[in-house]
Design a protein around this motif. Structure first.
Motif, PDB file in Angstrom:
ATOM      1  N   ILE A  73      -4.359  -5.012  -4.756  1.00  0.00           N
ATOM      2  CA  ILE A  73      -5.658  -5.685  -4.863  1.00  0.00           C
ATOM      3  C   ILE A  73      -5.468  -7.196  -4.847  1.00  0.00           C
ATOM      4  CG2 ILE A  73      -7.607  -6.104  -6.421  1.00  0.00           C
ATOM      5  CD1 ILE A  73      -7.358  -3.122  -7.249  1.00  0.00           C
ATOM      6  N   THR A  85       0.846  -0.134  -9.132  1.00  0.00           N
ATOM      7  CA  THR A  85       0.119   0.756  -8.242  1.00  0.00           C
ATOM      8  C   THR A  85      -1.203   0.164  -7.770  1.00  0.00           C
ATOM      9  OG1 THR A  85       1.125   2.651  -9.327  1.00  0.00           O
ATOM     10  CG2 THR A  85      -0.829   3.080  -7.995  1.00  0.00           C
ATOM     11  N   PHE A  86      -1.939  -0.480  -8.660  1.00  0.00           N
ATOM     12  CA  PHE A  86      -3.283  -0.932  -8.304  1.00  0.00           C
ATOM     13  C   PHE A  86      -3.437  -2.450  -8.255  1.00  0.00           C
ATOM     14  CE2 PHE A  86      -3.903   3.266 -10.306  1.00  0.00           C
ATOM     15  CZ  PHE A  86      -4.419   3.922  -9.207  1.00  0.00           C
ATOM     16  N   LEU A 116       1.656   6.960  -6.730  1.00  0.00           N
ATOM     17  CA  LEU A 116       0.644   7.942  -7.116  1.00  0.00           C
ATOM     18  C   LEU A 116       1.144   9.381  -6.926  1.00  0.00           C
ATOM     19  CD1 LEU A 116      -2.636   6.353  -5.730  1.00  0.00           C
ATOM     20  CD2 LEU A 116      -1.981   6.667  -8.120  1.00  0.00           C
ATOM     21  N   SER A 136       2.376   1.882  -3.363  1.00  0.00           N
ATOM     22  CA  SER A 136       1.347   2.349  -4.298  1.00  0.00           C
ATOM     23  C   SER A 136       1.048   3.824  -4.089  1.00  0.00           C
ATOM     24  CB  SER A 136       0.065   1.529  -4.134  1.00  0.00           C
ATOM     25  OG  SER A 136       0.290   0.212  -4.535  1.00  0.00           O
ATOM     26  N   TYR A 140       0.825  -1.207   0.000  1.00  0.00           N
ATOM     27  CA  TYR A 140       0.000   0.000   0.000  1.00  0.00           C
ATOM     28  C   TYR A 140       0.859   1.256   0.000  1.00  0.00           C
ATOM     29  CZ  TYR A 140      -4.211  -2.737   1.103  1.00  0.00           C
ATOM     30  OH  TYR A 140      -5.254  -3.611   1.070  1.00  0.00           O
ATOM     31  N   GLY A 184       0.467   1.279 -13.577  1.00  0.00           N
ATOM     32  CA  GLY A 184      -0.851   0.844 -13.099  1.00  0.00           C
ATOM     33  C   GLY A 184      -0.824  -0.543 -12.479  1.00  0.00           C
TER      34      GLY A 184
END
Length: 186
Positions: free
Chosen positions: A92, A87-88, A56, A52, A49, A84
């Protein structure tokens, strides 16, 4: 007169007297399981987290300094896609894989209920209360699922139960008629 000397209690561990076991929780019951990877799961999710969030915040700076905005559309798409993913997609995926990992499992004998403590998406502890009758064992062994509590998948390590009877009761093996001694004698 009398002179009293008072010593300081700073740095001295003070214990409270209690009639309950240190593994008991007043609300959840008796601690029957403690996952040994709880700190590792929390650490990996926190690291993911934080990187990430760092990505950003650094994205505008990287775009301005690298001149990526003036390159071709294909280079831009590849760059944004790569950023991306890290980062995401990584956080997830980590959450999906670890959301059922049981940190602690408590059992209340009086009402035959379990309370499983897991981590939610924002790294806070989440409680799931269920009865033993709500436990379903998957027909096919799944990688990150030992059992289902109602519809939620849970992951425990059977060898980490201090008392194997607690695991047997959780899974319903103590009610099973698979290996009764009378059947083996016949």
């Amino acid at each position: 007169g009398f002179i009293f000397q008072v010593t300081s209690f700073q740095g001295v561990a003070v214990r409270s007297l209690s009639t309950s076991s240190p593994h008991d929780h007043p609300e959840h019951g008796r601690l029957v399981y403690k996952g040994n990877l709880a700190k590792a799961v929390l650490g990996v999710k926190f690291f993911s987290y934080s990187t990430s969030i760092f990505n950003l915040f650094m994205m505008p700076y990287i775009m301005l300094k690298s001149g990526i905005g003036v390159e071709s559309l294909l280079v831009q798409a590849a760059f944004y896609g790569l950023i991306g993913i890290f980062t995401f997609v990584t956080p997830i995926t980590l959450h999906i894989l670890t959301k059922g990992y049981v940190i602690r499992l408590y059992y209340k004998d009086e009402v035959d209920t379990y309370t499983a403590i897991t981590y939610n998406a924002i790294l806070a502890e989440k409680t799931t209360v269920f009865h033993q009758k709500d436990v379903k064992i998957p027909d096919i062994t799944k990688m990150f699922t030992t059992f289902y509590a109602k519809t939620k998948s849970m992951l425990v390590n059977p060898t980490l139960f201090p008392n194997p009877q607690d695991y047997n009761h959780l899974m319903g093996y103590d009610k099973s008629s698979f290996f009764k001694l009378e059947d083996l004698e016949e």
